[in-house]
Structure formats: structure tokens, C-alpha cells
Design a protein around this motif. Structure first.
Motif, PDB file in Angstrom:
ATOM      1  N   GLN A 295     -27.457  -0.164 -34.339  1.00 16.21           N
ATOM      2  CA  GLN A 295     -27.479   1.257 -34.674  1.00 16.21           C
ATOM      3  C   GLN A 295     -27.116   2.100 -33.453  1.00 16.21           C
ATOM      4  O   GLN A 295     -26.340   3.057 -33.558  1.00 16.21           O
ATOM      5  CB  GLN A 295     -28.848   1.661 -35.205  1.00 16.21           C
ATOM      6  N   GLN A 296     -27.652   1.755 -32.286  1.00 20.16           N
ATOM      7  CA  GLN A 296     -27.317   2.481 -31.063  1.00 20.16           C
ATOM      8  C   GLN A 296     -25.833   2.325 -30.716  1.00 20.16           C
ATOM      9  O   GLN A 296     -25.195   3.273 -30.261  1.00 20.16           O
ATOM     10  CB  GLN A 296     -28.170   1.991 -29.904  1.00 20.16           C
ATOM     11  N   GLY A 297     -25.302   1.127 -30.941  1.00 17.24           N
ATOM     12  CA  GLY A 297     -23.881   0.898 -30.674  1.00 17.24           C
ATOM     13  C   GLY A 297     -22.985   1.724 -31.577  1.00 17.24           C
ATOM     14  O   GLY A 297     -22.005   2.312 -31.119  1.00 17.24           O
ATOM     15  N   LEU A 298     -23.326   1.782 -32.848  1.00 10.69           N
ATOM     16  CA  LEU A 298     -22.520   2.586 -33.777  1.00 10.69           C
ATOM     17  C   LEU A 298     -22.621   4.072 -33.452  1.00 10.69           C
ATOM     18  O   LEU A 298     -21.629   4.803 -33.523  1.00 10.69           O
ATOM     19  CB  LEU A 298     -22.962   2.319 -35.212  1.00 10.69           C
ATOM     20  N   THR A 299     -23.814   4.519 -33.079  1.00  8.08           N
ATOM     21  CA  THR A 299     -23.989   5.919 -32.684  1.00  8.08           C
ATOM     22  C   THR A 299     -23.175   6.229 -31.436  1.00  8.08           C
ATOM     23  O   THR A 299     -22.549   7.287 -31.337  1.00  8.08           O
ATOM     24  CB  THR A 299     -25.476   6.212 -32.427  1.00  8.08           C
ATOM     25  N   LEU A 300     -23.152   5.294 -30.497  1.00  6.62           N
ATOM     26  CA  LEU A 300     -22.375   5.480 -29.273  1.00  6.62           C
ATOM     27  C   LEU A 300     -20.881   5.571 -29.570  1.00  6.62           C
ATOM     28  O   LEU A 300     -20.186   6.425 -29.028  1.00  6.62           O
ATOM     29  CB  LEU A 300     -22.649   4.345 -28.291  1.00  6.62           C
ATOM     30  N   VAL A 301     -20.400   4.718 -30.445  1.00 13.90           N
ATOM     31  CA  VAL A 301     -18.975   4.743 -30.801  1.00 13.90           C
ATOM     32  C   VAL A 301     -18.608   6.074 -31.448  1.00 13.90           C
ATOM     33  O   VAL A 301     -17.571   6.672 -31.126  1.00 13.90           O
ATOM     34  CB  VAL A 301     -18.631   3.554 -31.731  1.00 13.90           C
ATOM     35  N   ILE A 302     -19.452   6.565 -32.318  1.00 12.80           N
ATOM     36  CA  ILE A 302     -19.183   7.858 -32.959  1.00 12.80           C
ATOM     37  C   ILE A 302     -19.229   8.980 -31.932  1.00 12.80           C
ATOM     38  O   ILE A 302     -18.362   9.857 -31.913  1.00 12.80           O
ATOM     39  CB  ILE A 302     -20.177   8.106 -34.110  1.00 12.80           C
ATOM     40  N   MET A 303     -20.226   8.952 -31.052  1.00  8.55           N
ATOM     41  CA  MET A 303     -20.391  10.004 -30.059  1.00  8.55           C
ATOM     42  C   MET A 303     -19.215  10.033 -29.080  1.00  8.55           C
ATOM     43  O   MET A 303     -18.739  11.103 -28.697  1.00  8.55           O
ATOM     44  CB  MET A 303     -21.697   9.786 -29.296  1.00  8.55           C
ATOM     45  N   VAL A 304     -18.708   8.870 -28.697  1.00 10.55           N
ATOM     46  CA  VAL A 304     -17.613   8.804 -27.728  1.00 10.55           C
ATOM     47  C   VAL A 304     -16.264   9.113 -28.377  1.00 10.55           C
ATOM     48  O   VAL A 304     -15.394   9.729 -27.764  1.00 10.55           O
ATOM     49  CB  VAL A 304     -17.611   7.419 -27.038  1.00 10.55           C
ATOM     50  N   SER A 305     -16.082   8.731 -29.626  1.00  9.16           N
ATOM     51  CA  SER A 305     -14.785   8.955 -30.277  1.00  9.16           C
ATOM     52  C   SER A 305     -14.664  10.338 -30.910  1.00  9.16           C
ATOM     53  O   SER A 305     -13.551  10.759 -31.239  1.00  9.16           O
ATOM     54  CB  SER A 305     -14.541   7.890 -31.345  1.00  9.16           C
ATOM     55  N   LEU A 306     -15.763  11.041 -31.062  1.00  6.12           N
ATOM     56  CA  LEU A 306     -15.716  12.338 -31.729  1.00  6.12           C
ATOM     57  C   LEU A 306     -14.898  13.392 -30.977  1.00  6.12           C
ATOM     58  O   LEU A 306     -14.092  14.086 -31.603  1.00  6.12           O
ATOM     59  CB  LEU A 306     -17.143  12.838 -31.992  1.00  6.12           C
ATOM     60  N   PRO A 307     -15.052  13.567 -29.648  1.00  2.00           N
ATOM     61  CA  PRO A 307     -14.254  14.608 -28.972  1.00  2.00           C
ATOM     62  C   PRO A 307     -12.738  14.437 -29.101  1.00  2.00           C
ATOM     63  O   PRO A 307     -12.047  15.410 -29.446  1.00  2.00           O
ATOM     64  CB  PRO A 307     -14.713  14.522 -27.514  1.00  2.00           C
ATOM     65  N   PRO A 308     -12.167  13.237 -28.886  1.00  2.00           N
ATOM     66  CA  PRO A 308     -10.709  13.133 -29.062  1.00  2.00           C
ATOM     67  C   PRO A 308     -10.259  13.369 -30.499  1.00  2.00           C
ATOM     68  O   PRO A 308      -9.216  13.989 -30.731  1.00  2.00           O
ATOM     69  CB  PRO A 308     -10.385  11.699 -28.628  1.00  2.00           C
ATOM     70  N   VAL A 309     -11.046  12.908 -31.451  1.00  2.00           N
ATOM     71  CA  VAL A 309     -10.678  13.099 -32.856  1.00  2.00           C
ATOM     72  C   VAL A 309     -10.719  14.581 -33.218  1.00  2.00           C
ATOM     73  O   VAL A 309      -9.810  15.107 -33.887  1.00  2.00           O
ATOM     74  CB  VAL A 309     -11.596  12.266 -33.782  1.00  2.00           C
ATOM     75  N   LEU A 310     -11.758  15.283 -32.763  1.00  2.00           N
ATOM     76  CA  LEU A 310     -11.856  16.719 -33.064  1.00  2.00           C
ATOM     77  C   LEU A 310     -10.746  17.513 -32.388  1.00  2.00           C
ATOM     78  O   LEU A 310     -10.201  18.453 -32.984  1.00  2.00           O
ATOM     79  CB  LEU A 310     -13.219  17.255 -32.644  1.00  2.00           C
TER      80      LEU A 310
END
Length: 87
Positions: free
Chosen positions: A9-24
Motif C-alpha cells: 500500500q505504501q509503495g502504491l501510494t508512493l508511485v501515485i504521489m511521485v507520478s502525479l506532478p508530471p501527469v498534472l
């Protein structure tokens, strides 16, 4: 098993948190370019692709150290909890 679920769960949250700025940023630049193309009726494909690509590369260059430190922190956490997981 509960600790493994927590790590995943922490890994998936980290992936979302790190990939969100470039995607946005790509989304916002794409929207701005799309509005510009719609108002000027310019239908050039590279006009929408090149600015998004440049923006994402610049954002990754600026945020790279932070992203790397987040991944390093998570990797350290996994290796610290590894002996508990294999028991």
C-alpha cells in the motif's frame, strides 16, 4: 501478511504521489495548447506534443532529487523490515 500489505500500500501510494506532478503538468499544458489550437484553428500535431514533452522533462529534472529521495527512503524501509517479513 499484514506488514506485507502495508508495504504494498505504501509503495502504491508512493508511485501515485511521485507520478502525479508530471501527469498534472502534462494535462495542464495539453489543455492550454488544445484551447490555443481551437481558438486559432491550427491543427499541427507537434504543437501539442513538443511542449508537453519539454514540460515533463523540465519537471522531472527539477523534481528528480525529491523523487529519488522518496524512492530511496521507501527502499530503506523495505530492507529494514525485510527480516521481520521472512520470519
Amino acid at each position: 501478511m499484514n506488514q506485507l500489505t502495508s508495504i504494498v500500500q505504501q509503495g502504491l501510494t508512493l508511485v501515485i504521489m511521485v507520478s502525479l506532478p508530471p501527469v498534472l503538468m502534462a494535462l495542464m499544458v495539453g489543455l492550454i495548447i488544445a484551447v490555443f489550437q481551437a481558438t486559432t484553428q491550427i491543427q499541427e500535431q507537434t504543437l501539442s506534443f513538443a511542449p508537453k514533452l519539454i514540460t515533463v522533462f523540465l519537471l522531472l529534472a527539477l523534481m528528480g532529487p525529491w523523487m529519488g529521495s522518496q524512492f530511496a527512503r521507501f527502499t530503506t524501509l523495505i530492507f529494514e523490515q525485510f527480516p521481520v517479513l521472512i520470519r
